[in-house]
Design a protein around this motif. Structure first.
Motif, PDB file in Angstrom:
ATOM      1  N   LYS A 184     -12.267   7.887   0.740  1.00 24.60           N
ATOM      2  CA  LYS A 184     -11.428   6.694   0.937  1.00 24.60           C
ATOM      3  C   LYS A 184     -11.172   6.358   2.408  1.00 24.60           C
TER       4      LYS A 184
ATOM      5  N   ASN B 191      -2.885   5.764  -3.815  1.00 26.24           N
ATOM      6  CA  ASN B 191      -3.653   4.569  -4.197  1.00 26.24           C
ATOM      7  C   ASN B 191      -3.048   3.305  -3.592  1.00 26.24           C
TER       8      ASN B 191
ATOM      9  N   TYR C  34      -5.343   0.913  -1.249  1.00 32.43           N
ATOM     10  CA  TYR C  34      -5.628  -0.487  -1.580  1.00 32.43           C
ATOM     11  C   TYR C  34      -4.908  -1.441  -0.624  1.00 32.43           C
TER      12      TYR C  34
END
Length: 257
Positions: free
Chosen positions: A5, A66, A70
């Motif tokens: 990520k 998360n 995002y």
């Protein structure tokens, strides 16, 4: 996945490079992108990637990880579109919206849409027409403008094109008289003036006493102009499929239509 990520966040900083190869950029916008936009976004994406990597090792809650991931990607994407130079051209979102509308009305595309003014706003319609009439495309298209000699505003626009070794025009008032040696005389009565200029059966080439301001860059682009009566007549030729070859988005649009 957590280890990937931060790299995804950092990679989003380069999205502007993809945008500038997918959509037209304002005049001078390319230098602005390389000098300001790309360095700023790459620097910001690197900072967000480092911060995410540091926080994710200390925060074990998946939802928090998360949300930060995002959120970081969304920030970079938002700024990439926000900073994309488009003051005198449609922005990428507008191109996408217009292309969706064109796709939904694909059956209404007409052959004459091949000949609308080749402005960046009209790119989606032109690409759709090229796809719909791909088996009957002109070999050459010359864009003609009658311009005012005072302010060079366009007073009339039409095209002259060559298809199947025949020369044609979408201007119904334009007469084409075949002279000797393959010369074609174009004539039209426009606002009580006689517009008359010559070309050939193969298109417009440099000729004596015709279009003294003639420029051919050798790569398929031709510009010429001449003062006739009270008007400046300009004729331009471009590479017919350059929209699809220059921009990834329009290449994709052509494929999916």
């Amino acid at each position: 996945m957590r280890n990937i990520k931060p790299w995804i966040i950092f990679a989003t900083g380069f999205i502007t490079l993809l945008l500038m190869n997918s959509f037209p950029v304002d005049s001078g916008g390319v230098s602005l992108i390389f000098v300001l936009t790309i360095p700023i976004l790459i620097g910001l994406s690197l900072i967000l990637a480092i911060v995410y990597n540091w926080v994710s090792k200390r925060v074990k809650t998946k939802s928090m990880q998360n949300s930060m991931f995002y959120g970081s990607v969304a920030i970079i994407l938002f700024l990439s579109f926000l900073f994309f130079p488009c003051s005198d051209t449609p922005c990428p979102c507008r191109y996408v919206f217009n292309s969706i509308q064109v796709a939904m009305n694909y059956q209404e595309i007409k052959y004459d849409d091949l000949f609308i003014e080749k402005t960046k706003t009209n790119y989606p319609i032109i690409v759709a027409a090229q796809k719909k009439f791909r088996d009957n495309l002109p070999e050459k298209i010359y864009y003609v403008n009658y311009n005012s000699i005072t302010d060079y505003s366009s007073l009339k626009y039409f095209v002259i094109y060559i298809i199947n070794d025949s020369i044609k025009s979408n201007n119904e008032n334009l007469k084409m008289n075949m002279l000797k040696n393959g010369i074609v005389e174009f004539e039209e009565i426009f606002q009580n003036d006689t517009m008359q200029f010559n070309g050939t059966l193969q298109g417009f080439v440099k000729m004596d006493n015709q279009f003294n301001n003639y420029n051919d860059n050798g790569y398929g682009y031709i510009n010429m102009s001449e003062t006739i009566g009270n008007y400046n007549v300009s004729i331009r030729k471009e590479i017919e499929n350059d929209i699809r070859t220059d921009y990834y988005f329009f290449k994709l649009l052509y494929l999916i239509l």
